[in-house]
Every structure is written in structure tokens, then in C-alpha cells.
Scaffold this motif. Structure first.
Motif, mmCIF file in Angstrom:
data_model
loop_
_atom_site.group_PDB
_atom_site.id
_atom_site.type_symbol
_atom_site.label_atom_id
_atom_site.label_comp_id
_atom_site.label_asym_id
_atom_site.label_seq_id
_atom_site.Cartn_x
_atom_site.Cartn_y
_atom_site.Cartn_z
ATOM 1 N N LYS A 14 0.668 -1.013 -0.398
ATOM 2 C CA LYS A 14 -0.298 0.589 0.239
ATOM 3 C C LYS A 14 0.862 1.098 0.166
ATOM 4 C CE LYS A 14 -3.619 1.715 2.633
ATOM 5 N NZ LYS A 14 -4.699 1.635 3.476
ATOM 6 N N ASP A 15 0.935 2.063 -0.999
ATOM 7 C CA ASP A 15 2.243 3.028 -1.273
ATOM 8 C C ASP A 15 2.780 2.899 -1.323
ATOM 9 O OD1 ASP A 15 -1.179 5.302 -0.878
ATOM 10 O OD2 ASP A 15 -0.807 4.746 1.069
ATOM 11 N N GLU A 16 3.569 2.273 -2.035
ATOM 12 C CA GLU A 16 4.758 1.796 -1.625
ATOM 13 C C GLU A 16 5.726 1.156 -0.943
ATOM 14 O OE1 GLU A 16 7.031 4.730 -4.375
ATOM 15 O OE2 GLU A 16 6.018 3.961 -5.713
ATOM 16 N N LYS A 17 4.305 0.308 0.131
ATOM 17 C CA LYS A 17 4.932 0.144 1.683
ATOM 18 C C LYS A 17 4.531 -0.779 2.274
ATOM 19 C CE LYS A 17 8.274 3.352 2.240
ATOM 20 N NZ LYS A 17 9.759 3.175 2.394
ATOM 21 N N ASP B 225 2.263 -3.933 3.781
ATOM 22 C CA ASP B 225 1.027 -3.057 5.199
ATOM 23 C C ASP B 225 0.805 -4.563 5.847
ATOM 24 O OD1 ASP B 225 -1.389 -1.892 5.868
ATOM 25 O OD2 ASP B 225 -2.639 -2.192 4.705
ATOM 26 N N LYS C 202 11.784 1.544 -1.257
ATOM 27 C CA LYS C 202 10.238 1.160 -2.094
ATOM 28 C C LYS C 202 9.594 -0.770 -1.672
ATOM 29 C CE LYS C 202 8.257 0.973 -6.150
ATOM 30 N NZ LYS C 202 8.208 1.810 -7.871
#
Length: 256
Positions: free
Chosen positions: A20-23, A25, A221
Motif C-alpha cells: 500500500k503506497d509503495e510500502k 502493509d 519502496k
């Protein structure tokens, strides 16, 4: 016999992780003791049970919340547990972690006496680097046996069964020594209600270790692996036609 087991708390690897959002989750994933560290602890407890006047000491780096995992270790056979307090522990690289663990070992040996066997899981399920145990042994000037699936004390030596490509081999190491533990032929024991209650009452001491290394890891990332494309089904009536079509497809894709 004094046995030291280092453990790490990681996100539960039985839970699927999304990005999620390049991280990754992992906020809602319950942290647990690293799987290979649970094997390491189980082997250490079995070694203790086979040798009178022995104890198992468990140590982890982390914040106050990691004490929950340490209590779980007490519930399955560890005798003492300690937390090395470090709020930036998730950003530490192998060098910094090793420096802290060396300091923790030195501090505890002043109180508890020298350790005969120092146990690590062979890797952690979050980083999968397999570095800290070997690096620790090197910095301690101790012998190390990696990927151990069984071990027993024989006089002043530790006899280990080491997992290697294509089989196993027996290794001997003079005590004190370091071992990194792979998955044995059995599962770690489960705590009983009685052992859980006893672990809750047991105090987990914490302390800090000064280090010259600063947290340097920065996660830039995360990304999910590319999904596999659907394969091609070959459903010819004759075997010869099936082989011919398969070869034709491989030539077309330039894999033959």
C-alpha cells in the motif's frame, strides 16, 4: 551449561502481505517470534533438558512491546529473558545488530557466567539475510556451525547434525561455540496454561547497549512480484503432434 538464544520479533509470515503506497502493509499483522528462532529455542531447551544444571537465556532487541514475545519464550522453556532496548531496531543493519548483541552477551556473562552455546535462527523471515549469526561468531572469535537440525553435548564439544545440499553431515565444535538453526524434524512445543501463567509473572529485565553504529537502513519502496501469465495448454490428439507443437512454441519464444 549456559545456553544463550537470540530471537527477533517479525510480522507473522503466515499472513499474506499486500503493498500500500509503495510500502508493505504490515500495520495490522501481529508480530511473532521469527520462525527459525522458535526452532532455535526448542533445540536449546532440549539441550538443556539433556544436561543437568543448565539454563536457557533468551535475548531480543526492540521496544517495550517485544516483551510479549519474550514472555512466550519463557512459556516454552526459557529460564530467563532480557530485552535490549532500542527504538530504532527495525533500521539496524547486520553490523549494528551484531555490535549490540555482542555487548548484551558481555553484559549478561558478567552476571550469569560464560555461555557455552550461542544460538541463532539461520535467518529471519523478514530480511532472509543469514548474516548475523556468522558475523557474531567471527567478531567473537568463536567457531560456528550453520543450518543445524540436531545437537548434543559430548564432553567439551558440541556435536551437530548440519543440513547441506543433498544431505547432512556431522560436525564437532569445541565449546563455547555459535550455531545457527534450521528447521528440525519436529515442531516447537506449545505452552501450557500453567507455563503461560508462570511466564506472565516472571520479570523481564531490560537494559541498553552503547554502540558506535547508527541506524542506517532506510526502506525506499516495496513492490509485489510480477504475477505469472497464464500458461498455454497443448491438447493435441496424438503424442507426436503435442511434441511438435511444444517445440514450435519454444522456438517461437526463443527458448530453444
Amino acid at each position: 551449561m549456559n545456553i544463550l538464544v537470540f530471537i527477533k520479533e517479525v510480522p507473522d509470515d503466515s499472513v499474506a502481505v499486500s503493498v500500500k503506497d509503495e510500502k508493505a502493509d504490515i500495520e495490522n499483522i501481529t508480530p511473532v517470534v521469527n520462525a527459525f528462532d522458535t526452532y532455535s529455542l526448542e533445540m536449546a531447551v532440549r539441550l538443556k533438558e539433556a544436561n543437568e544444571d543448565s539454563q536457557v537465556v533468551v535475548v531480543s532487541i526492540g521496544n517495550e512491546e517485544v516483551k510479549n514475545s519474550l514472555k512466550n519464550c519463557l512459556a516454552v522453556g526459557a529460564d530467563k529473558a532480557y530485552l535490549v532496548k532500542n527504538d530504532d531496531y527495525k533500521k539496524l543493519d547486520a553490523k549494528a545488530i551484531t555490535e549490540i548483541l555482542l555487548g548484551a552477551k558481555e553484559k549478561l556473562e558478567a552476571e550469569l557466567g560464560a555461555f557455552d552455546v550461542i544460538c541463532f535462527g539461520k535467518e529471519t523471515t523478514d530480511a532472509e539475510a543469514s548474516q548475523v549469526g556468522v558475523y557474531f561468531a567471527n567478531k567473537s572469535d568463536l567457531g560456528v556451525v550453520t543450518s543445524v537440525i540436531a545437537m548434543e553435548k559430548d564432553g567439551d564439544k558440541l556435536v551437530s547434525k548440519q543440513e547441506i545440499d543433498g544431505g547432512y553431515r556431522e560436525m564437532e565444535a569445541k565449546l563455547p561455540t555459535v550455531v545457527t538453526i534450521a528447521k528440525p524434524d519436529y515442531e516447537p512445543r506449545y505452552p501450557t496454561i500453567k507455563s503461560k501463567m508462570a511466564a506472565r509473572r516472571q520479570k523481564i529485565e531490560d537494559f541498553e547497549v552503547e554502540t558506535t553504529s547508527s541506524p542506517i537502513l532506510e526502506e525506499l519502496k516495496d513492490f509485489e512480484p510480477k504475477k505469472r501469465e497464464a500458461g498455454v495448454k497443448i491438447q493435441e490428439d496424438e503424442v507426436e503432434d503435442t511434441v511438435a507443437k511444444a517445440i514450435s512454441l519454444m522456438v517461437e519464444q526463443k527458448v530453444l
